[in-house]
Design an enzyme around this catalytic site. Structure first.
Site, PDB file in Angstrom:
ATOM      1  CE  LYS A 131      -5.316   2.420   4.210  1.00 50.68           C
ATOM      2  NZ  LYS A 131      -5.052   1.027   3.801  1.00 50.68           N
ATOM      3  CG  ASN A 132      -1.574   0.772   5.811  1.00 41.85           C
ATOM      4  OD1 ASN A 132      -2.749   0.580   5.480  1.00 41.85           O
ATOM      5  ND2 ASN A 132      -0.625   1.082   4.942  1.00 41.85           N
ATOM      6  NE  ARG A 170      -1.395  -8.118   0.246  1.00 42.66           N
ATOM      7  CZ  ARG A 170      -1.067  -9.346  -0.110  1.00 42.66           C
ATOM      8  NH1 ARG A 170      -1.857 -10.041  -0.886  1.00 42.66           N
ATOM      9  NH2 ARG A 170       0.056  -9.894   0.306  1.00 42.66           N
ATOM     10  CB  CYS A 196      -5.242  -1.281  -4.099  1.00 38.01           C
ATOM     11  SG  CYS A 196      -5.961   0.085  -3.207  1.00 38.01           S
ATOM     12  NE  ARG A 234      -0.887  -5.390  -2.351  1.00 39.71           N
ATOM     13  CZ  ARG A 234      -1.537  -4.454  -1.661  1.00 39.71           C
ATOM     14  NH1 ARG A 234      -2.721  -4.061  -2.041  1.00 39.71           N
ATOM     15  NH2 ARG A 234      -1.020  -3.919  -0.602  1.00 39.71           N
ATOM     16  N   PRO A 235       0.780 -11.805  -3.848  1.00 42.67           N
ATOM     17  CG  PRO A 235       2.642 -13.077  -4.418  1.00 42.67           C
ATOM     18  CD  PRO A 235       2.076 -11.696  -4.497  1.00 42.67           C
ATOM     19  CG  MET A 236      -1.981 -14.439   0.646  1.00 44.88           C
ATOM     20  SD  MET A 236      -1.877 -13.342   2.082  1.00 44.88           S
ATOM     21  CE  MET A 236      -2.172 -14.490   3.423  1.00 44.88           C
ATOM     22  CG  ASP A 287       1.148   2.833   0.758  1.00 44.02           C
ATOM     23  OD1 ASP A 287       1.083   2.168  -0.291  1.00 44.02           O
ATOM     24  OD2 ASP A 287       0.847   2.360   1.878  1.00 44.02           O
ATOM     25  NE  ARG A 292      -9.677   0.187   0.407  1.00 49.27           N
ATOM     26  CZ  ARG A 292      -8.586  -0.406  -0.082  1.00 49.27           C
ATOM     27  NH1 ARG A 292      -8.360  -0.376  -1.377  1.00 49.27           N
ATOM     28  NH2 ARG A 292      -7.761  -1.047   0.692  1.00 49.27           N
TER      29      ARG A 292
HETATM   30  C1  UD1 Z   1       1.295  -2.957   3.350  1.00 51.76           C
HETATM   31  C2  UD1 Z   1       0.408  -1.743   3.361  1.00 51.76           C
HETATM   32  C3  UD1 Z   1       0.342  -1.109   1.977  1.00 51.76           C
HETATM   33  C4  UD1 Z   1       1.746  -0.804   1.491  1.00 51.76           C
HETATM   34  C5  UD1 Z   1       2.623  -2.059   1.567  1.00 51.76           C
HETATM   35  C6  UD1 Z   1       4.070  -1.783   1.214  1.00 51.76           C
HETATM   36  C7  UD1 Z   1      -1.193  -2.360   5.066  1.00 51.76           C
HETATM   37  C8  UD1 Z   1      -2.598  -2.688   5.418  1.00 51.76           C
HETATM   38  N1  UD1 Z   1      -0.926  -2.149   3.789  1.00 51.76           N
HETATM   39  O1  UD1 Z   1       0.686  -3.899   2.476  1.00 51.76           O
HETATM   40  O2  UD1 Z   1      -0.422   0.097   2.066  1.00 51.76           O
HETATM   41  O3  UD1 Z   1       1.680  -0.367   0.142  1.00 51.76           O
HETATM   42  O4  UD1 Z   1       2.594  -2.575   2.899  1.00 51.76           O
HETATM   43  O5  UD1 Z   1       4.596  -0.808   2.017  1.00 51.76           O
HETATM   44  O6  UD1 Z   1      -0.354  -2.248   5.940  1.00 51.76           O
HETATM   45  N2  UD1 Z   1       4.365 -10.024  -1.403  1.00 51.76           N
HETATM   46  C9  UD1 Z   1       4.564 -11.311  -1.883  1.00 51.76           C
HETATM   47  N3  UD1 Z   1       4.134 -12.360  -1.121  1.00 51.76           N
HETATM   48  C10 UD1 Z   1       3.557 -12.185   0.090  1.00 51.76           C
HETATM   49  C11 UD1 Z   1       3.365 -10.879   0.590  1.00 51.76           C
HETATM   50  C12 UD1 Z   1       3.779  -9.809  -0.197  1.00 51.76           C
HETATM   51  O7  UD1 Z   1       5.097 -11.501  -2.970  1.00 51.76           O
HETATM   52  O8  UD1 Z   1       3.217 -13.179   0.750  1.00 51.76           O
HETATM   53  C13 UD1 Z   1       4.809  -8.884  -2.226  1.00 51.76           C
HETATM   54  C14 UD1 Z   1       3.643  -8.014  -2.636  1.00 51.76           C
HETATM   55  O9  UD1 Z   1       3.034  -8.500  -3.819  1.00 51.76           O
HETATM   56  C15 UD1 Z   1       4.316  -6.695  -2.839  1.00 51.76           C
HETATM   57  C16 UD1 Z   1       5.411  -6.675  -1.774  1.00 51.76           C
HETATM   58  O10 UD1 Z   1       5.627  -8.040  -1.434  1.00 51.76           O
HETATM   59  O11 UD1 Z   1       4.909  -6.629  -4.106  1.00 51.76           O
HETATM   60  C17 UD1 Z   1       5.079  -5.854  -0.549  1.00 51.76           C
HETATM   61  O12 UD1 Z   1       3.997  -6.396   0.107  1.00 51.76           O
HETATM   62  P1  UD1 Z   1       3.763  -6.260   1.687  1.00 51.76           P
HETATM   63  O13 UD1 Z   1       4.917  -5.595   2.329  1.00 51.76           O
HETATM   64  O14 UD1 Z   1       3.333  -7.589   2.201  1.00 51.76           O
HETATM   65  O15 UD1 Z   1       2.527  -5.279   1.703  1.00 51.76           O
HETATM   66  P2  UD1 Z   1       1.158  -5.416   2.479  1.00 51.76           P
HETATM   67  O16 UD1 Z   1       1.403  -5.856   3.882  1.00 51.76           O
HETATM   68  O17 UD1 Z   1       0.165  -6.166   1.666  1.00 51.76           O
END
Ligand code: UD1
Length: 423
Positions: A22-23, A94, A118, A123-125, A308, A400
């Site tokens: 999926k991811n 997300r 979820c 989970r900021p950007m 995960d 999902r």
């Molecule tokens: C992806 C996976 C998700 C998995 C996660 C960690 C997909 C679609 N989803 O999510 O299933 O649980 O990797 O292996 O691939 N963070 C920030 N700022 C940012 C981005 C992230 O602080 O701009 C933090 C997040 O809040 C979190 C951590 O970094 O605590 C990991 O996030 P990230 O690796 O970005 O996960 P996703 O890509 O959202």
């Protein structure tokens, strides 16, 4: 809303086919925005998150056709592109934020709603924004939307991320593929889904080196062309089904599985008393003699133990001999399954980012509620070995990320069914 009813029963035996990831698929699909030519993805999983991404891409002007019962996604983006990813779609998932990099690269501007997904932490950007800003984008937040523009196009740059974010690495890879000049991403995420995306982009004509390591180098090209790419095996679905015979006993072969996808997870299984053997077709899993042993687990970016799989691993450890400590280092709020498992008789204490699990002899079936995608499947796993009946509600979370979960588990002898909730 559907419910899943699980009755604890004996050992499982047989084979479970593992779907495409999926991811990975959620990162591969937006890559279609980078080219006017068609991108075909084979081995796609049939999941509601994939349908959400299809809807999002369609709203941006791409065409996504599901062929062979949805296992092949034929995507194309040759017409006019709408640069606005609307809140109504983005809030559902997300991973919608993965259109930001490609839209910027192709159009030079994008307006993308801040994502939902979820409820497992803030989970900021910021890491995405920093990474794309390094390539010359100017990004500001207005009324819940990120407004991004790169006047004169994106330019290659060296950038080090403060944390190895999976999504930010994917956005950077896609954006830098069409940027002018060379980009180097340091502290890049190393997940197999990143490797899969890099391979697909390369098949489309991108020049990328170093995927799977912490430093990825991308030489920007003027245009990308069409390609056909098979989606990598879903290591999270794989790990989840590997836990079924671990919890219930018996022997199950997970077809398409490879140790390299789940190495740190296999190490913990071994310590807990579960044997895993790589065969020509996949991974054969069975419980060694005796009761499950307690093990400590720390979630980390790949190649560490995946966050995960933390909830599912906790389901296993609930009936282990001894006390296990699970430490969550990726998401601060990812133990929502613990109180639900406690309803089934598990003894778990949660303090901040740690959960201490005192193993009990046996769990007992109970009505429980799925709180997020991976939590929901952990409740099903726990129910498979519990005494009596477990009714899991809010299973839309499950749909999902897991295709035909009840069919796959029934095929190896589990007593599990889906019923329509009349309430
Ligand atoms: C992806 C996976 C998700 C998995 C996660 C960690 C997909 C679609 N989803 O999510 O299933 O649980 O990797 O292996 O691939 N963070 C920030 N700022 C940012 C981005 C992230 O602080 O701009 C933090 C997040 O809040 C979190 C951590 O970094 O605590 C990991 O996030 P990230 O690796 O970005 O996960 P996703 O890509 O959202």
């Amino acid at each position: 809303m559907d419910k899943i009813i699980v009755r604890g029963n004996g050992p499982l035996s047989g084979q479970i086919p593992i779907a495409g990831a999926k991811n990975a698929c959620l990162a591969l699909m937006p890559a279609t925005l980078l080219s006017e030519e068609p991108l075909t993805l084979t081995n796609a999983p049939r999941l509601s998150d994939i349908r959400t991404m299809t809807q999002l891409l369609a709203s941006l002007g791409a065409e996504v056709t599901a062929l062979q019962e949805g296992k092949v996604l034929a995507t194309s983006c040759h017409g006019e592109i709408n640069p606005v990813a609307d809140y109504e779609i983005v809030r559902k998932m997300r991973a919608s934020n993965l259109v930001l990099g490609p839209l910027l690269a192709r159009l030079g501007h994008a307006v993308v709603s801040l994502p939902g997904g979820c409820a497992i932490g803030a989970r900021p950007m910021d890491i995405h924004i920093d990474a794309l800003s390094a390539l010359g984008a100017e990004i500001e937040l207005r009324e819940g939307y990120l407004h991004a523009k790169a006047a004169g196009g994106l330019r290659g740059a060296v950038h080090e991320m403060r944390f190895a974010s999976v999504g930010a690495t994917e956005n950077f890879l896609m954006a830098a593929s069409l940027a002018k000049g060379t980009s180097v991403l340091k502290n890049a995420a190393r997940e197999p889904e990143i490797v899969d995306l890099a391979q697909c982009l390369r098949a489309m004509g991108a020049q990328i080196e170093g995927e799977g390591t912490s430093t990825i180098t991308i030489q920007g090209v003027d245009r990308l062309h069409g390609a056909t790419h098979p989606v990598v095996t879903d290591r999270i679905e794989l790990g989840t089904y590997m836990l079924a015979p671990a919890i219930c006993g018996g022997e199950v072969e997970c077809l398409g599985g490879k140790i390299a996808l789940v190495e740190s997870f296999c190490e913990k299984l071994d310590a807990a008393g579960i044997s895993v053997e790589e065969t020509e077709r996949g991974l054969k899993v069975k419980r060694k003699n005796g009761r499950i042993r307690a093990v400590d687990v720390v979630t980390e970016p790949f190649p560490g133990f995946p966050t995960d799989l933390q909830a599912q691993m906790m389901a296993l450890l609930c009936t282990a001999e001894g006390t296990s400590v699970l430490e969550e280092k990726i998401f601060e709020n990812r133990f929502m399954h613990a109180p639900e498992l406690a309803r089934m008789g598990a003894r778990i204490e949660v303090h901040g980012g740690h959960a201490t699990v005192h193993g009990v002899e046996r769990l007992k079936g109970a009505p429980v509620m799925a709180t997020d995608l991976r939590a929901s499947v952990s409740l099903i796993l726990a129910g498979l070995a519990a005494e009596g009946e477990t009714v899991v509600s809010r299973v839309y979370h499950l749909d999902r990320g897991y295709e035909r979960v009840e069919e796959k588990l029934r095929a190896v002898g589990a007593q599990i069914e889906r019923v329509k909730d009349e309430a």
